[in-house]
Design a protein around this motif. Structure first.
Motif, mmCIF file in Angstrom:
data_model
loop_
_atom_site.group_PDB
_atom_site.id
_atom_site.type_symbol
_atom_site.label_atom_id
_atom_site.label_comp_id
_atom_site.label_asym_id
_atom_site.label_seq_id
_atom_site.Cartn_x
_atom_site.Cartn_y
_atom_site.Cartn_z
ATOM 1 N N ARG A 1 35.447 29.181 29.854
ATOM 2 C CA ARG A 1 34.032 28.928 30.111
ATOM 3 C C ARG A 1 33.797 28.137 31.388
ATOM 4 O O ARG A 1 32.690 28.143 31.929
ATOM 5 N N PHE A 2 34.839 27.448 31.892
ATOM 6 C CA PHE A 2 34.698 26.688 33.126
ATOM 7 C C PHE A 2 35.423 27.338 34.300
ATOM 8 O O PHE A 2 35.230 26.935 35.445
ATOM 9 N N GLY A 3 36.265 28.322 34.023
ATOM 10 C CA GLY A 3 37.034 28.966 35.081
ATOM 11 C C GLY A 3 36.667 30.420 35.286
ATOM 12 O O GLY A 3 35.909 30.776 36.189
ATOM 13 N N LEU A 4 37.170 31.280 34.415
ATOM 14 C CA LEU A 4 36.981 32.715 34.582
ATOM 15 C C LEU A 4 35.522 33.139 34.436
ATOM 16 O O LEU A 4 35.021 33.945 35.229
ATOM 17 N N PHE A 5 34.831 32.602 33.440
ATOM 18 C CA PHE A 5 33.459 33.041 33.188
ATOM 19 C C PHE A 5 32.522 32.741 34.365
ATOM 20 O O PHE A 5 31.794 33.647 34.819
ATOM 21 N N GLY B 1 38.443 34.194 45.781
ATOM 22 C CA GLY B 1 38.119 33.411 44.591
ATOM 23 C C GLY B 1 39.279 33.324 43.622
ATOM 24 O O GLY B 1 39.565 32.248 43.059
ATOM 25 N N ILE B 2 39.969 34.437 43.413
ATOM 26 C CA ILE B 2 41.118 34.453 42.498
ATOM 27 C C ILE B 2 42.199 33.508 42.999
ATOM 28 O O ILE B 2 42.794 32.744 42.230
ATOM 29 N N VAL B 3 42.474 33.531 44.297
ATOM 30 C CA VAL B 3 43.504 32.653 44.870
ATOM 31 C C VAL B 3 43.112 31.186 44.697
ATOM 32 O O VAL B 3 43.942 30.339 44.324
ATOM 33 N N MET B 4 41.838 30.867 44.950
ATOM 34 C CA MET B 4 41.370 29.487 44.793
ATOM 35 C C MET B 4 41.530 29.017 43.350
ATOM 36 O O MET B 4 42.002 27.894 43.095
ATOM 37 N N LEU B 5 41.140 29.852 42.398
ATOM 38 C CA LEU B 5 41.237 29.479 40.982
ATOM 39 C C LEU B 5 42.685 29.364 40.531
ATOM 40 O O LEU B 5 43.033 28.502 39.720
ATOM 41 N N LEU B 6 43.548 30.230 41.066
ATOM 42 C CA LEU B 6 44.971 30.177 40.723
ATOM 43 C C LEU B 6 45.575 28.866 41.203
ATOM 44 O O LEU B 6 46.301 28.186 40.468
ATOM 45 N N VAL C 1 43.830 34.962 35.241
ATOM 46 C CA VAL C 1 43.944 35.597 36.558
ATOM 47 C C VAL C 1 44.193 37.093 36.390
ATOM 48 O O VAL C 1 43.572 37.930 37.054
ATOM 49 N N GLY C 2 45.105 37.431 35.472
ATOM 50 C CA GLY C 2 45.401 38.841 35.221
ATOM 51 C C GLY C 2 44.185 39.597 34.727
ATOM 52 O O GLY C 2 43.941 40.740 35.143
ATOM 53 N N LEU C 3 43.406 38.975 33.849
ATOM 54 C CA LEU C 3 42.195 39.623 33.341
ATOM 55 C C LEU C 3 41.180 39.842 34.461
ATOM 56 O O LEU C 3 40.557 40.916 34.543
ATOM 57 N N ALA C 4 41.044 38.850 35.339
ATOM 58 C CA ALA C 4 40.119 38.987 36.477
ATOM 59 C C ALA C 4 40.559 40.115 37.399
ATOM 60 O O ALA C 4 39.730 40.889 37.904
ATOM 61 N N ILE C 5 41.863 40.237 37.621
ATOM 62 C CA ILE C 5 42.382 41.300 38.486
ATOM 63 C C ILE C 5 42.115 42.672 37.868
ATOM 64 O O ILE C 5 41.703 43.614 38.551
ATOM 65 N N ILE C 6 42.331 42.772 36.555
ATOM 66 C CA ILE C 6 42.078 44.046 35.863
ATOM 67 C C ILE C 6 40.599 44.427 35.970
ATOM 68 O O ILE C 6 40.256 45.584 36.259
#
Length: 271
Positions: A121-125, A154-159, A168-173
């Protein structure tokens, strides 16, 4: 400076076809270089923590600038895309502001969330909400490239901030699913993807630019033909000062030069 030098050489091909003045083109590019240098100095003097406090304003401002594309009198259409705002003698691409604004805003969010970034809820969402907003704006502009750049950043920053690998994998998919949908339902994207897979299948049509670029790059060999000696920029490479400028640099400076100048080629300002 390297980008400026490469641009001047590439512009010779453009001038040969348009008849524009070399002095005018050089002056315009020099002005852009000077303006960028001044902006660089001014922004370097701003305490970086100030961006955290103003991040939401920067983000909303960038979105507002992109909404100007819905005003027909201001929008410049080119090659089937509506990505540019035309104001008098100047034109600019609003999506460029989104790149900076997104990084500023997401960086501020990560700072606020801290270790909570590991929770969905604080990252991916929040990331997916931001991408939904920006994706809508950019797909309307037919600017899939910028959407991919922003999404990947964005993915790199969050990682780096500590978001779990499963998120991260879910976001990439989800991102790949979106790209696949764009390729499936948008003819221009599907055509580009097919050209990427089979560049020689339509060498005189959709694959013309990539094939001519490959000829230019191959002609450069190890050390290039020499500064100003590109042949492909004269009537063969479309848009030698922007889309094909790397190919011009590769032909003139060869493999050795392109290992030094690749970023410089992307920092020039198109005529």
């Amino acid at each position: 400076l390297a980008g400026f030098v490469i641009f001047l050489s590439a512009s010779l091909g453009l001038l040969a076809s348009t008849g524009a003045s070399f002095g005018t083109v050089a002056l315009k590019q020099a002005f852009s270089l000077l303006a960028g240098g001044i902006a660089f100095y001014i922004f370097s003097r701003i305490p970086y923590m100030l961006w955290r406090k103003t991040a939401w304003m920067v983000f909303v401002g960038a979105i507002a600038i992109n909404l100007l594309l819905f005003i027909p009198q201001l929008t410049l259409h080119y090659n089937g895309a509506s990505r540019w705002i035309n104001v008098g003698p100047l034109s600019f691409q609003p999506s460029e502001f989104l790149k900076i604004a997104f990084i500023v805003y997401l960086g501020a969010w990560i700072y606020m969330a801290k270790d909570s970034i590991k929770e969905m809820r604080f990252g991916l969402f929040p990331y997916m909400v931001l991408m939904g907003i920006l994706g809508t704006l950019l797909l309307i502009q037919s600017d899939t490239d910028t959407l991919v750049i922003i999404g990947t950043s964005g993915i790199v920053m969050l990682l780096v901030a500590g978001m779990p690998l499963r998120h991260v994998g879910l976001a990439i998919i989800l991102g790949l699913t979106l790209v696949a949908g764009v390729i499936t339902f948008r003819p221009y994207a599907r055509q580009r993807f097919m050209v990427f897979l089979h560049p020689s299948s339509n060498a005189q049509g959709a694959g013309y630019q990539i094939n001519q670029s490959l000829i230019a790059i191959g002609s450069g060999g190890a050390f290039g033909r020499g500064f100003g000696q590109s042949i492909q920029k004269f009537g063969y490479l479309p848009q030698p000062t922007d889309d094909s400028i790397f190919a011009v640099a590769a032909e003139e400076f060869g493999f050795a030069g392109t290992t030094v100048f690749p970023k410089a080629c992307s920092m020039v300002t198109p005529v």
